[in-house]
Write a protein that holds these residues in place. Sequence first.
Motif, PDB file in Angstrom:
ATOM      1  N   CYS A   1       1.666  -4.617   6.366  1.00 20.90           N
ATOM      2  CA  CYS A   1       0.199  -4.576   6.354  1.00 20.90           C
ATOM      3  C   CYS A   1      -0.346  -5.999   6.363  1.00 20.90           C
ATOM      4  O   CYS A   1      -0.062  -6.784   5.451  1.00 20.90           O
ATOM      5  CB  CYS A   1      -0.289  -3.828   5.114  1.00 20.90           C
ATOM      6  SG  CYS A   1      -2.054  -3.441   5.167  1.00 20.90           S
TER       7      CYS A   1
ATOM      8  N   LEU B   1      -4.449   5.883   8.221  1.00 19.21           N
ATOM      9  CA  LEU B   1      -3.368   4.932   8.007  1.00 19.21           C
ATOM     10  C   LEU B   1      -2.069   5.611   7.600  1.00 19.21           C
ATOM     11  O   LEU B   1      -0.982   5.036   7.776  1.00 19.21           O
ATOM     12  CB  LEU B   1      -3.763   3.898   6.944  1.00 19.21           C
ATOM     13  CG  LEU B   1      -4.993   3.044   7.267  1.00 19.21           C
ATOM     14  CD1 LEU B   1      -5.197   1.990   6.177  1.00 19.21           C
ATOM     15  CD2 LEU B   1      -4.870   2.371   8.627  1.00 19.21           C
TER      16      LEU B   1
ATOM     17  N   ILE C   1       0.088  -2.626  10.438  1.00 28.91           N
ATOM     18  CA  ILE C   1      -1.331  -2.319  10.274  1.00 28.91           C
ATOM     19  C   ILE C   1      -2.067  -3.645  10.120  1.00 28.91           C
ATOM     20  O   ILE C   1      -1.744  -4.445   9.241  1.00 28.91           O
ATOM     21  CB  ILE C   1      -1.588  -1.448   9.030  1.00 28.91           C
ATOM     22  CG1 ILE C   1      -0.891  -0.093   9.163  1.00 28.91           C
ATOM     23  CG2 ILE C   1      -3.077  -1.265   8.807  1.00 28.91           C
ATOM     24  CD1 ILE C   1      -0.940   0.739   7.884  1.00 28.91           C
TER      25      ILE C   1
ATOM     26  N   LEU D   1       0.001   4.597   0.869  1.00 27.65           N
ATOM     27  CA  LEU D   1       0.369   3.601   1.877  1.00 27.65           C
ATOM     28  C   LEU D   1       1.368   2.598   1.294  1.00 27.65           C
ATOM     29  O   LEU D   1       2.290   2.153   1.986  1.00 27.65           O
ATOM     30  CB  LEU D   1      -0.881   2.866   2.383  1.00 27.65           C
ATOM     31  CG  LEU D   1      -0.680   1.828   3.489  1.00 27.65           C
ATOM     32  CD1 LEU D   1      -0.116   2.467   4.745  1.00 27.65           C
ATOM     33  CD2 LEU D   1      -2.004   1.119   3.798  1.00 27.65           C
TER      34      LEU D   1
ATOM     35  N   THR E   1       4.841   0.607   2.665  1.00 32.79           N
ATOM     36  CA  THR E   1       4.542  -0.771   3.066  1.00 32.79           C
ATOM     37  C   THR E   1       5.453  -1.737   2.314  1.00 32.79           C
ATOM     38  O   THR E   1       5.274  -1.982   1.120  1.00 32.79           O
ATOM     39  CB  THR E   1       3.068  -1.123   2.783  1.00 32.79           C
ATOM     40  OG1 THR E   1       2.225  -0.237   3.520  1.00 32.79           O
ATOM     41  CG2 THR E   1       2.763  -2.555   3.194  1.00 32.79           C
TER      42      THR E   1
ATOM     43  N   THR F   1       3.253  -7.088   2.582  1.00 29.12           N
ATOM     44  CA  THR F   1       1.819  -7.288   2.759  1.00 29.12           C
ATOM     45  C   THR F   1       1.589  -8.765   3.048  1.00 29.12           C
ATOM     46  O   THR F   1       2.121  -9.637   2.349  1.00 29.12           O
ATOM     47  CB  THR F   1       1.029  -6.887   1.505  1.00 29.12           C
ATOM     48  OG1 THR F   1       1.274  -5.505   1.231  1.00 29.12           O
ATOM     49  CG2 THR F   1      -0.461  -7.112   1.710  1.00 29.12           C
TER      50      THR F   1
ATOM     51  N   LEU G   1      -0.642  -2.695  -3.148  1.00 31.63           N
ATOM     52  CA  LEU G   1       0.352  -2.663  -2.079  1.00 31.63           C
ATOM     53  C   LEU G   1       1.628  -3.387  -2.483  1.00 31.63           C
ATOM     54  O   LEU G   1       2.731  -2.980  -2.117  1.00 31.63           O
ATOM     55  CB  LEU G   1      -0.225  -3.295  -0.811  1.00 31.63           C
ATOM     56  CG  LEU G   1      -1.345  -2.516  -0.109  1.00 31.63           C
ATOM     57  CD1 LEU G   1      -1.977  -3.366   0.995  1.00 31.63           C
ATOM     58  CD2 LEU G   1      -0.838  -1.201   0.464  1.00 31.63           C
TER      59      LEU G   1
END
Length: 550
Positions: free
Chosen positions: A195, A236, A244, A265, A269, A272, A292
């Motif tokens: 992400c 998403l 993303i 999410l 993920t 990040t 995240l």
Amino acid sequence: MTKFPTAPGLALNTLLRDAKPAQLRDLITPDVFATIRGIDPKFVTNERLGDLASQLIDPEQALRDAEFRQKVVRMLPLPKARELGGKLGVAMNREIYNELCKVVAKTDNLPGLFSFFGVVIDERAPQEIRPSLVDAKAGYALFEHQRRTAKKAYRALSEEPRKVVLHMPTGAGKTRTAMHIICEFLKRNEPTVVCWLAQNAELLEQAAEEFHKAWEFLGDREVNLIRYWGKRNVNLLTINDGLIVAGLDKMVSLDRGSPTVIPKLADRTMLTVIDEAHQAIAPTYSAIITALKTKRPRNGLLGLTATPGRSWSDIDEDLKLSEYFDGVKVTLDVDGYDDPVSYLVNEQYLARTKFNYLESSSNVEISDSNLSKLSSGSDVPEGILKKLGIDVQRNLSVMSAIEDLLTRHSRVIVFAASVQNARILNAICRLRDHDSSVVTSSTDQVERERVISRFKSEINQSLVIINFGVLTTGFDAPSTSAAIIARPTRSLVLYSQMVGRATRGIRAGGNAEAEIITVVDPQLPGFGSVTEAFKNWEDVWHEPIRSGTK
């Protein structure tokens, strides 16, 4: 290669079988002759020499040798010598053999000789002889200093606390370097999601485009690329493998409306990325980033910045950012240089930049309350910026600087003091017949993209782009070689970003030299160089991963 005889002409094998023993011995090297005689003497008798030669000699390879061609020509019966001479355009006289030898010595006659001697090359097979040594080009390559930095950052993300800030000067290729890290993550952790978070549309689109280019060369499978900012609405949770690229404000809005999406999410993920890493501790965004990162122990957090601090003078704010990343920072550093900026300039990755100062003669008075805000470390208040933007003398000075730069530069960017100031300067430029455009946060997105695209184009005329609050990040027009910073700021981050729009060097597609004019309002703070900006926050970070470690 496949070979077989054709007519007319004289097949080389036939010629060899009928040749005189003395001629054949001249074609077979002494060591080969001695070796075969030692194995079985009957193969080197005068009666068998023709058969031996036809077996030993590869017609195609032999005919590629100039000395062999001349020997073979002298073996031809006179009628065949004349026939070959006719094909090669040789004069028919008593010196036919000598003339033929001169002609066949040239390699451009090989096709005719191959045809005459019955050598047919299979067109399906490759005919070109490849060189022994070639350079294999990389489609999405990094410079050596970028590769070293990417390796250090990837290693930091593979170890606890799996957080790191990638610290590279503006124009040194942070985004490209980060894409190599992202592609490596996706390949090693299939399937997974990365992400990428940023604040403005230019940064986001730049990231999406870069990933698209990078994955085409570095990827090992088909993955998803999702753009999620502005008016774009995508579920998403439909992505299980890929990247993303999301706007921070869009993610905050999503979390408020659907609070279960971000935690779900986070389960998929693994990495990040926060572009402009100083945004990570802004209260509005830190909850999203933290969610995240912390949902699973192996999730990583990569921050990108040219200026790893939030302020110029507030050490507490800078410490907060350092603590958020556990003090782990990987810096582009080069042996023999005190700072990477000097190296990048010397090696032409960054332009050699001349900093000039334009002292403002504005009549703007600063109230006691605004002076108090400035002394506390706050950035220049909006009210002061607006007043500076309509000051006549200040605008005349800026216009004079624009017109002076246009005598030496084909692409000039101006950072105005306010939206109104940007429009005023643009109007004056256009009235004076300069090709100028304005971009602010209120500019329609389609119009903004059109203006930027034209400014980036190779159109052969001088262009000026005047903006406020938009093009400090995510705007990459390497041909830009001059900037006017007419927006005063106490933010070393912001100042560095503005300078960086015009300092791409030749090896990064930019220019050998750049010119930065900073408008100085004596009553307000200012800065002087990108080197100052790059080294400002070193006292609040520790860097366990140095360039010397492998």
